[in-house]
Design an enzyme around this catalytic site. Sequence first.
Site, PDB file in Angstrom:
ATOM      1  N   LYS A  38       0.958  -0.905  -0.129  1.00 22.37           N
ATOM      2  CA  LYS A  38       0.097  -0.016  -0.024  1.00 22.37           C
ATOM      3  C   LYS A  38       0.611   1.314  -0.036  1.00 22.37           C
ATOM      4  O   LYS A  38       1.806   1.431   0.633  1.00 22.37           O
ATOM      5  CB  LYS A  38      -0.946   0.088   1.209  1.00 22.37           C
ATOM      6  CG  LYS A  38      -1.424   1.377   1.459  1.00 22.37           C
ATOM      7  CD  LYS A  38      -2.220   1.118   2.922  1.00 22.37           C
ATOM      8  CE  LYS A  38      -2.677   2.631   3.261  1.00 22.37           C
ATOM      9  NZ  LYS A  38      -3.600   2.783   4.412  1.00 22.37           N
ATOM     10  N   SER A  64      -8.268   2.367   2.354  1.00 20.59           N
ATOM     11  CA  SER A  64      -7.093   2.995   2.027  1.00 20.59           C
ATOM     12  C   SER A  64      -6.233   2.140   1.735  1.00 20.59           C
ATOM     13  O   SER A  64      -5.214   2.162   0.829  1.00 20.59           O
ATOM     14  CB  SER A  64      -6.418   4.004   3.097  1.00 20.59           C
ATOM     15  OG  SER A  64      -6.089   3.293   4.158  1.00 20.59           O
ATOM     16  N   SER A  88      -8.706  -0.610   7.401  1.00 24.06           N
ATOM     17  CA  SER A  88      -8.307  -0.076   5.914  1.00 24.06           C
ATOM     18  C   SER A  88      -7.563  -1.475   5.077  1.00 24.06           C
ATOM     19  O   SER A  88      -7.195  -1.456   4.114  1.00 24.06           O
ATOM     20  CB  SER A  88      -7.365   0.952   5.816  1.00 24.06           C
ATOM     21  OG  SER A  88      -7.721   2.118   6.266  1.00 24.06           O
TER      22      SER A  88
END
Length: 358
Positions: A38, A64, A88
Amino acid sequence: MAETLDYGAFMEKFTLQLIPSSHGDRQLPLSGLTFAVKDIIYGENKHYGTPRNPCAPDRVPGGSSSGSAVAVSAMMVDFSLGTDTGSSVRLPASYCGIFGFRPSHDAISTIGVLPLAQSFDTVEDCFCLSSVPRERTDKILLKSVEKLFGGQSVKHITLGDYINDKVPSLQHIMDKVPSLQHIMDKENDDQDYNIPSMTALSSAMRLLQRYEFKNNHAEWVTKLNPDLGPGIFERAWEAIRSTGENIDVCNAVRRELRAALTTLLGEHGIIAIPTAPGDPPKLQTDPATLATFRARAFSLLSIAGLTGFCQVSIPLGMHNNLPVSISLLAKHGSDGFLLNLVETLYGNLKEQIAMMRQ
């Protein structure tokens, strides 16, 4: 690579050349596997676009870390890394039909990770809160557990009532926090999905996260006024305008909840809950509708957030052409035990899912 091939999961892609190992010919656990990292909450991103959910292209991919989840769901990589402060990793995993693991808080170092709310940051019976039929969630799990370990291993409790009894500081939150009362008044229109004690947990977690976000980022936001996307902008400024009122009682809720659930679980107990309160929201859903869904989601997600417990989201196939999942939680530090249990259970879960389809 064209978006049609990578589902919009990547901002940038490159290959890392592994340094030769000193272990000789011994195969290491991750040798030969590909992965993504990420680089906020439903995955719709004003600046970089929205990764496309491989399981449900008209639905949001999660949060996210949704690019990480999409990359795995689309089978572009074997595994991926993300961060989970509020949800997330767990929500993207649930919405994209893959496993998602939030480790015990502080079990994995966050050195080098920009903090959002550091006491929540991880690198990583409430079924009436879910709109997904129980036949597709907890009943599949119960049959698998009973087959492997016997029916005596399952204990049914109403988690909302247990928490209400064992976490006395929650009453102060329910009585004194105006934003919570507003949420609960709205949810009274839909009593089937409202557990007051769980809603209060969600409020306590969000108050603590706002407080830590303000301490970490208020100067940056107020001085630079960054171009934040819809939803993120409002929540950032809500945090910056917040006060430290009720923070002490929120920390008391956190301590009491962790102690109560640690006692409940004992040495080898597991809590089973829905990962999410329902189907993934559609892309470009009305913000007011998303806010209500978000409040319901955090009623579930705040359990691991406040206690620091580890949690695994387990995919249970599809229902009405949308991904379904369930989560297992274990007490802080029981990460290995939880992952081993999931590995043991998953074969039987797949059998139960196949039987449901027949």
